[in-house]
Write a protein that holds these residues in place. Structure first.
Motif, PDB file in Angstrom:
ATOM      1  N   SER A   1      11.873   6.043  -5.782  1.00  0.00           N
ATOM      2  CA  SER A   1      10.455   6.256  -5.464  1.00  0.00           C
ATOM      3  C   SER A   1       9.891   5.025  -4.755  1.00  0.00           C
ATOM      4  CB  SER A   1       9.652   6.514  -6.747  1.00  0.00           C
ATOM      5  OG  SER A   1       9.611   5.337  -7.529  1.00  0.00           O
ATOM      6  N   THR A   2       8.785   5.229  -4.097  1.00  0.00           N
ATOM      7  CA  THR A   2       8.100   4.109  -3.435  1.00  0.00           C
ATOM      8  C   THR A   2       7.734   3.031  -4.460  1.00  0.00           C
ATOM      9  OG1 THR A   2       7.179   5.760  -1.964  1.00  0.00           O
ATOM     10  CG2 THR A   2       6.201   3.569  -1.860  1.00  0.00           C
ATOM     11  N   GLU A   3       7.326   3.461  -5.659  1.00  0.00           N
ATOM     12  CA  GLU A   3       6.943   2.484  -6.695  1.00  0.00           C
ATOM     13  C   GLU A   3       8.113   1.576  -7.063  1.00  0.00           C
ATOM     14  OE1 GLU A   3       5.990   5.568  -6.625  1.00  0.00           O
ATOM     15  OE2 GLU A   3       3.835   5.599  -6.931  1.00  0.00           O
TER      16      GLU A   3
ATOM     17  N   SER B   1       6.818  11.500  -0.733  1.00  0.00           N
ATOM     18  CA  SER B   1       7.529  12.573  -0.038  1.00  0.00           C
ATOM     19  C   SER B   1       6.869  13.933  -0.210  1.00  0.00           C
ATOM     20  CB  SER B   1       8.970  12.624  -0.545  1.00  0.00           C
ATOM     21  OG  SER B   1       9.853  12.895   0.490  1.00  0.00           O
ATOM     22  N   GLY B   2       6.026  14.052  -1.229  1.00  0.00           N
ATOM     23  CA  GLY B   2       5.245  15.274  -1.424  1.00  0.00           C
ATOM     24  C   GLY B   2       6.050  16.541  -1.258  1.00  0.00           C
ATOM     25  N   SER B   3       5.517  17.462  -0.474  1.00  0.00           N
ATOM     26  CA  SER B   3       6.171  18.773  -0.353  1.00  0.00           C
ATOM     27  C   SER B   3       7.347  18.751   0.628  1.00  0.00           C
ATOM     28  CB  SER B   3       5.155  19.841   0.035  1.00  0.00           C
ATOM     29  OG  SER B   3       4.664  19.623   1.341  1.00  0.00           O
TER      30      SER B   3
ATOM     31  N   LEU C   1       0.844  -1.207   0.000  1.00  0.00           N
ATOM     32  CA  LEU C   1       0.000   0.000   0.000  1.00  0.00           C
ATOM     33  C   LEU C   1       0.866   1.240   0.000  1.00  0.00           C
ATOM     34  CD1 LEU C   1      -2.663   1.630   0.558  1.00  0.00           C
ATOM     35  CD2 LEU C   1      -2.192   1.262   3.006  1.00  0.00           C
ATOM     36  N   LYS C   2       0.689   2.087  -1.014  1.00  0.00           N
ATOM     37  CA  LYS C   2       1.394   3.366  -1.006  1.00  0.00           C
ATOM     38  C   LYS C   2       0.456   4.517  -0.712  1.00  0.00           C
ATOM     39  CE  LYS C   2       3.962   6.897  -3.422  1.00  0.00           C
ATOM     40  NZ  LYS C   2       4.498   7.502  -4.656  1.00  0.00           N
ATOM     41  N   LEU C   3       0.850   5.331   0.255  1.00  0.00           N
ATOM     42  CA  LEU C   3       0.156   6.591   0.513  1.00  0.00           C
ATOM     43  C   LEU C   3       0.961   7.669  -0.213  1.00  0.00           C
ATOM     44  CD1 LEU C   3      -0.426   6.072   4.353  1.00  0.00           C
ATOM     45  CD2 LEU C   3      -1.949   5.440   2.455  1.00  0.00           C
TER      46      LEU C   3
HETATM   47  C1  IPE Z   1       9.845  10.682  -3.855  1.00  0.00           C
HETATM   48  O1  IPE Z   1       9.211   9.488  -3.591  1.00  0.00           O
HETATM   49  C2  IPE Z   1      11.068  10.738  -2.986  1.00  0.00           C
HETATM   50  C3  IPE Z   1      11.738  12.036  -2.898  1.00  0.00           C
HETATM   51  C4  IPE Z   1      11.547  13.058  -3.665  1.00  0.00           C
HETATM   52  C5  IPE Z   1      12.725  12.117  -1.831  1.00  0.00           C
HETATM   53  P1  IPE Z   1       7.825   9.077  -4.262  1.00  0.00           P
HETATM   54  O2  IPE Z   1       7.923   9.197  -5.739  1.00  0.00           O
HETATM   55  O3  IPE Z   1       7.501   7.745  -3.696  1.00  0.00           O
HETATM   56  O4  IPE Z   1       6.871  10.171  -3.656  1.00  0.00           O
HETATM   57  P2  IPE Z   1       5.600  11.017  -4.147  1.00  0.00           P
HETATM   58  O5  IPE Z   1       4.385  10.174  -3.909  1.00  0.00           O
HETATM   59  O6  IPE Z   1       5.795  11.346  -5.603  1.00  0.00           O
HETATM   60  O7  IPE Z   1       5.621  12.205  -3.260  1.00  0.00           O
END
Ligand code: IPE
Length: 270
Positions: free
Chosen positions: A157-159, A54-56, A7-9
């Motif tokens: 990335s989480t993916e 990681s969003g903002s 699960l990714k948030l």
């Molecule tokens: C981004 O990870 C990681 C960093 C910028 C440090 P993700 O790709 O999993 O994160 P989101 O969902 O786009 O924020």
């Protein structure tokens, strides 16, 4: 056999992308509660690995230092540490919410155990994650920096982490929770009349790919198209695994999906 879900948030859900370093604490706490409710109802029947973006927090700092492009500036390594700190700061907020809700969560810092080569995740130490999962814990990973074999440093990335974990663990489902309710033909935040694509499979993949290529903005980890493409390729490689892209802005939706209920929202990829 219990169901395993990755699960990714998404960063867009758990942070306010318009304001640097701003977590959506109310949303994080609500989602932690929904996860806990699903775990309580399903007991040993559900195993979860949780990831978050990681969003903002991280994206903001990574864009400033161009971390995803490698060690390209005199202060790149300082930036590497800054991005890692930003990602970890958000992780601490997510971990506290999960644990306060009663989820047996344990974090695994990806930058301590990964190595990339550009786009590719070459190495990811997953043994401890698999071990604690077997003992009833919910491992938590997150988008982070990574030492990189070709360009010094990169972002993982989480993916990407999920791709690796999925190939090792053959989960039943991957659920990506974002701000928008699935995959749309154009970016619904800028095109309110864009249509939702309910299913993606080999019969419409090329069409979907072409539509997304022309219409969505990018972030340092590639934006919607690369996320959908990674998930599509993974489902092709790992049948019968399914991937779902959904929004959890409406309370109860994530819980319903984790409980395995039939739902009529989001995009299903398989
Ligand atoms: C981004 O990870 C990681 C960093 C910028 C440090 P993700 O790709 O999993 O994160 P989101 O969902 O786009 O924020």
């Amino acid at each position: 056999m219990s169901e395993l879900i990755l699960l990714k948030l998404g960063g867009s859900v758990i942070t306010d992308k318009t304001r640097p370093f701003t977590a959506r604490l109310d949303v994080i706490e609500r989602l932690a509660g929904e996860i806990k409710n699903a775990l309580d109802e399903r007991g040993d029947d559900l195993r979860l690995i949780i990831g978050h973006g990681s969003g903002s927090f991280g994206h903001e700092v990574a864009a400033r230092y161009q971390t995803h492009q490698g060690a390209v500036r005199p202060d790149s390594w300082l930036g590497f540490a800054e991005v890692a700190a930003a990602a970890a700061e958000l992780n601490a907020i997510v971990m506290k919410a999960l644990r306060d809700a009663g989820v047996p969560a344990m974090k695994f810092q990806p930058s301590a155990s990964t190595r990339t080569r550009g786009e590719q995740l070459m190495y990811f130490e997953t043994f401890p994650i698999k071990e604690v999962l077997q003992h009833g814990l919910a491992p938590v990973v997150y988008g982070d920096v990574s030492v990189d074999a070709s360009q010094g440093m990169s972002i993982v990335s989480t993916e990407k982490l999920f791709d690796n974990l999925a190939r090792e663990l053959s989960p039943d489902r991957i659920i990506l929770v974002g701000r928008v309710d699935g995959v749309f033909e154009a970016d619904p935040l800028t095109h309110p009349d864009a249509e939702l694509i309910e299913f993606i499979d080999s019969s419409n993949w090329e069409e979907v790919e072409a539509k997304l290529a022309g219409s969505h903005g990018v972030d340092v980890t590639g934006g919607m198209l690369s996320k959908v493409r990674e998930m599509y390729r993974l489902t092709v490689a790992m049948p019968p695994m399914q991937a779902m892209i959904m929004s959890a802005e409406e309370p109860g939706r994530l819980e319903a999906v984790l409980k395995g209920q039939m739902v009529d929202f989001g995009t299903l990829i398989n």
